[in-house]
Design an enzyme around this catalytic site. Structure first.
Site, PDB file in Angstrom:
ATOM      1  N   LYS B  76       0.865  -1.186   0.000  1.00 24.99           N
ATOM      2  CA  LYS B  76       0.000   0.000   0.000  1.00 24.99           C
ATOM      3  C   LYS B  76       0.901   1.236   0.000  1.00 24.99           C
ATOM      4  CE  LYS B  76      -3.871   2.021   2.651  1.00 24.99           C
ATOM      5  NZ  LYS B  76      -4.733   1.871   3.845  1.00 24.99           N
ATOM      6  N   SER B 151      -9.772   1.982   3.071  1.00 24.12           N
ATOM      7  CA  SER B 151      -8.879   2.732   2.223  1.00 24.12           C
ATOM      8  C   SER B 151      -7.874   1.866   1.456  1.00 24.12           C
ATOM      9  CB  SER B 151      -8.103   3.742   3.061  1.00 24.12           C
ATOM     10  OG  SER B 151      -7.252   3.074   3.977  1.00 24.12           O
ATOM     11  N   SER B 175     -10.058  -0.332   7.241  1.00 20.57           N
ATOM     12  CA  SER B 175      -9.454  -0.136   5.920  1.00 20.57           C
ATOM     13  C   SER B 175      -8.763  -1.352   5.311  1.00 20.57           C
ATOM     14  CB  SER B 175      -8.447   1.017   5.969  1.00 20.57           C
ATOM     15  OG  SER B 175      -9.114   2.242   5.918  1.00 20.57           O
TER      16      SER B 175
END
Lengths: 95, 485
Positions: B76, B151, B175
């Site tokens: 990420k 997210s 997330s």
């Protein structure tokens, strides 16, 4: 609680955020909606409840005060927009 | 080869069936061909990946391979990666080349893993749909008109479409688990403090935790073992031994007590999702577990408490972005205040600015007690609810998200509607507990996630239950069809 336009402008100033004139109504509406939503906490009975600052109730660890990092100034400053002689450049603060 | 799990690919490498270079090339080719449809990657690090893969092959030839040597992974874009752009999904960091590796990145690198690239995400991890990214929304490979969740939406979409066998993520309010649920992947959020936050760009420091998105619980176990552990560079990382998670996956669930939270089955839960969860509970029963009802009476307060605590911490953490030392800097500032305000005003997107302003407001003079302190007291109530539940059961089970993936653009008008997406996941972060989402069926042809929640540091048990569930079901092996097959 509905926030006023002046409150939103003052919050933006405290947060050092430039908000464009035409965006202000949307911020007033959305932030009022969010504050309204979190206002429901008011009704929770928390009189004898200890505030929780950390999920594991840990104490902060201590370490010896020794130099552990090497000097990487040039590497770090490679990410800055304006540097000179190892210093960060900013607009003039004192006339 | 992309249909295999990380563990299976590890076996194939060990058996000499393929080289890491071949495997890496295969995934890079998939990314090149398919990512334009998904927008799951912000940066692809192809050349460095091939170089790392060749180095891994040399390590293997020299007899120095571990279980993760030569296996590809995507990070990420919230994790700092030495020498590569680390944008956090923001214009603010579009030009930021990290001068160091996050501990998570460093550990997986030293375990021999090959980084394919950096995945898309909601800006500064603030969002539940991956629509707030400066780099545009990520699309769900199960239906390109739907969001992948957020997210960690890029990581989840990339694993679901098998553009990478595994990815890292972060979870502040859901997330990792929510996008895993919406994309049919396995998403693990460890106990707060289990994995180091060093080099992971901070959003809300008392809630943030790094974890994984994978094709199976077994893969999550392999990665967690390498990622977890004490790090002197993160003062909140816990100095407790790391289990050999993969070794305990097959333990029997006979006599195991599973609690189902009454409050999770409210009118907000989509009926077809509820049906999939009920079926999943039957699977746990068939494995020998007993299922009983438990209550988290303060659950409804978790979202408002979170939307005080998280914005407050975010407003403080994001004050470091000042346009001077790194990140976006506005052109031709009039003075220092103008430099700060315009750099931040132009560098941050709308949702990030809303959260910074919410946080600034609740922390401002005269409001601290009414909001921040009150929210911390409510946080304690929620943690107490979980403590009481864990006195009765070994594990909590329920839905991860109230609905399957929704349309891109469907919830962008009202921030509070978007926030309520995380109603089932946020309490876990407030209490610092570990949780995992595993695929457990479909609703309207879209994946549904079963959320399992354990007590602090019981990731071993959590992954054991998730793994046993996956031995009995094949939902986690389903892949999006068409071009992604």
């Amino acid at each position: 609680m509905a926030l006023t336009r002046r409150q939103v402008e003052s919050i933006a100033n405290l947060a050092r955020l430039q908000i464009n004139e035409d965006e202000i109504p949307a911020y007033v509406r959305n932030l009022s909606r969010i504050i309204d939503f979190v206002d429901q906490l008011e009704g929770a009975g928390t009189e004898h409840v200890h505030p929780m600052a950390h999920p594991l109730n840990m104490s902060q660890p201590l370490r010896a005060d020794e130099v552990t990092e090497s000097d990487d100034r040039a590497r770090f400053q490679a990410n800055a927009a304006a540097v000179e002689a190892g210093l960060y450049l900013v607009p003039k603060v004192i006339e | 080869m992309h249909t295999r799990t990380l563990a299976e690919l590890g076996d194939a490498l060990a058996a000499g069936e393929m080289s890491s270079e071949e495997l890496t090339r295969h995934f890079l080719t998939r990314i090149e061909a398919l990512d334009p449809r998904l927008n799951a990657f912000i940066t692809v690090t192809g050349e460095a990946a091939l170089e790392a893969a060749r180095a891994a092959d040399r390590e293997r030839a020299a007899g120095r391979a571990g279980p993760l040597t030569g296996l590809p992974i995507a990070h990420k874009d919230i994790f700092c990666t030495d020498g590569f752009r680390t944008s956090c999904g923001s214009r603010m960091l579009d030009n930021f080349i990290s001068p160091y590796d996050a501990t998570v990145v460093r550990r997986l690198k030293s375990a021999g893993m090959v980084m394919l690239g950096k995945t898309n995400m909601d800006e500064f991890a603030m969002g539940s749909s991956n629509e707030t990214s400066f780099y545009g929304p990520v699309r769900n490979p199960w239906d390109l008109d739907k969001v992948p969740g957020g997210s960690s939406g890029g990581s989840a979409a990339a694993v679901a479409a098998r553009l990478t066998p595994a990815a890292t993520g972060t979870d502040t309010g859901g997330s990792i688990r929510q996008p895993a649920a919406l994309t049919g992947t396995t998403g693990l959020k460890p106990t707060y403090g289990r994995v180091s936050r060093y080099g992971m760009i901070a959003f809300a420091s008392s809630l943030d935790q790094a974890g994984t998105i994978t094709a199976s619980a077994c893969d999550a176990a392999l990665l967690l073992e390498a990622m977890a552990g004490h790090d002197p560079r993160d003062s909140t990382s816990v100095d407790a031994p790391v289990e050999r998670y993969a070794d305990g996956l097959d333990r029997s669930l006979e006599g195991f007590r599973v609690g189902v939270v009454e409050e999770f089955f409210d009118e907000g839960l989509y009926p077809a999702s509820a049906a999939a969860i009920e079926t999943a509970l039957d699977v746990l029963r068939s494995l020998g577990a007993s299922v009983k009802r438990v209550s988290l009476p303060n659950l409804a307060l978790s979202v408002p408490a979170y939307y005080v605590v998280a914005p407050a911490e975010c407003s403080s953490n994001l004050s470091r972005f000042d346009g001077i030392r790194f990140g976006y800097r506005a052109e031709n500032p009039r003075d220092l205040a103008d430099l700060y305000k315009r750099s931040r005003g132009e560098g941050f997107g709308a949702e990030v600015k809303r959260r910074i302003m919410t946080g600034t407001y609740v922390l401002s003079a005269g409001y601290y007690d009414a909001y921040y302190l009150k929210a911390q007291r409510v946080r304690q109530l929620i943690a107490e609810d979980f403590r009481a539940a864990f006195a009765e059961v070994d594990l909590i089970a329920g839905p991860t998200a109230p609905t399957p993936a929704f349309d891109i653009g469907a919830k962008t008008d009202d921030p509070v509607t978007m926030y309520l997406n995380d109603i089932y996941t946020i309490g876990v972060n407030l209490a610092g507990l570990p949780g995992v989402s595993v695929p457990c069926g479909f609703a309207d042809d879209l994946p549904v996630g079963l959320q399992l929640i354990a007590n602090h540091f019981e990731e071993g048990r959590l992954l054991n239950v998730a793994h046993m569930f996956q031995q009995e079901t094949e939902w986690h092996l389903r892949m999006p069809g068409g071009e992604f097959a």
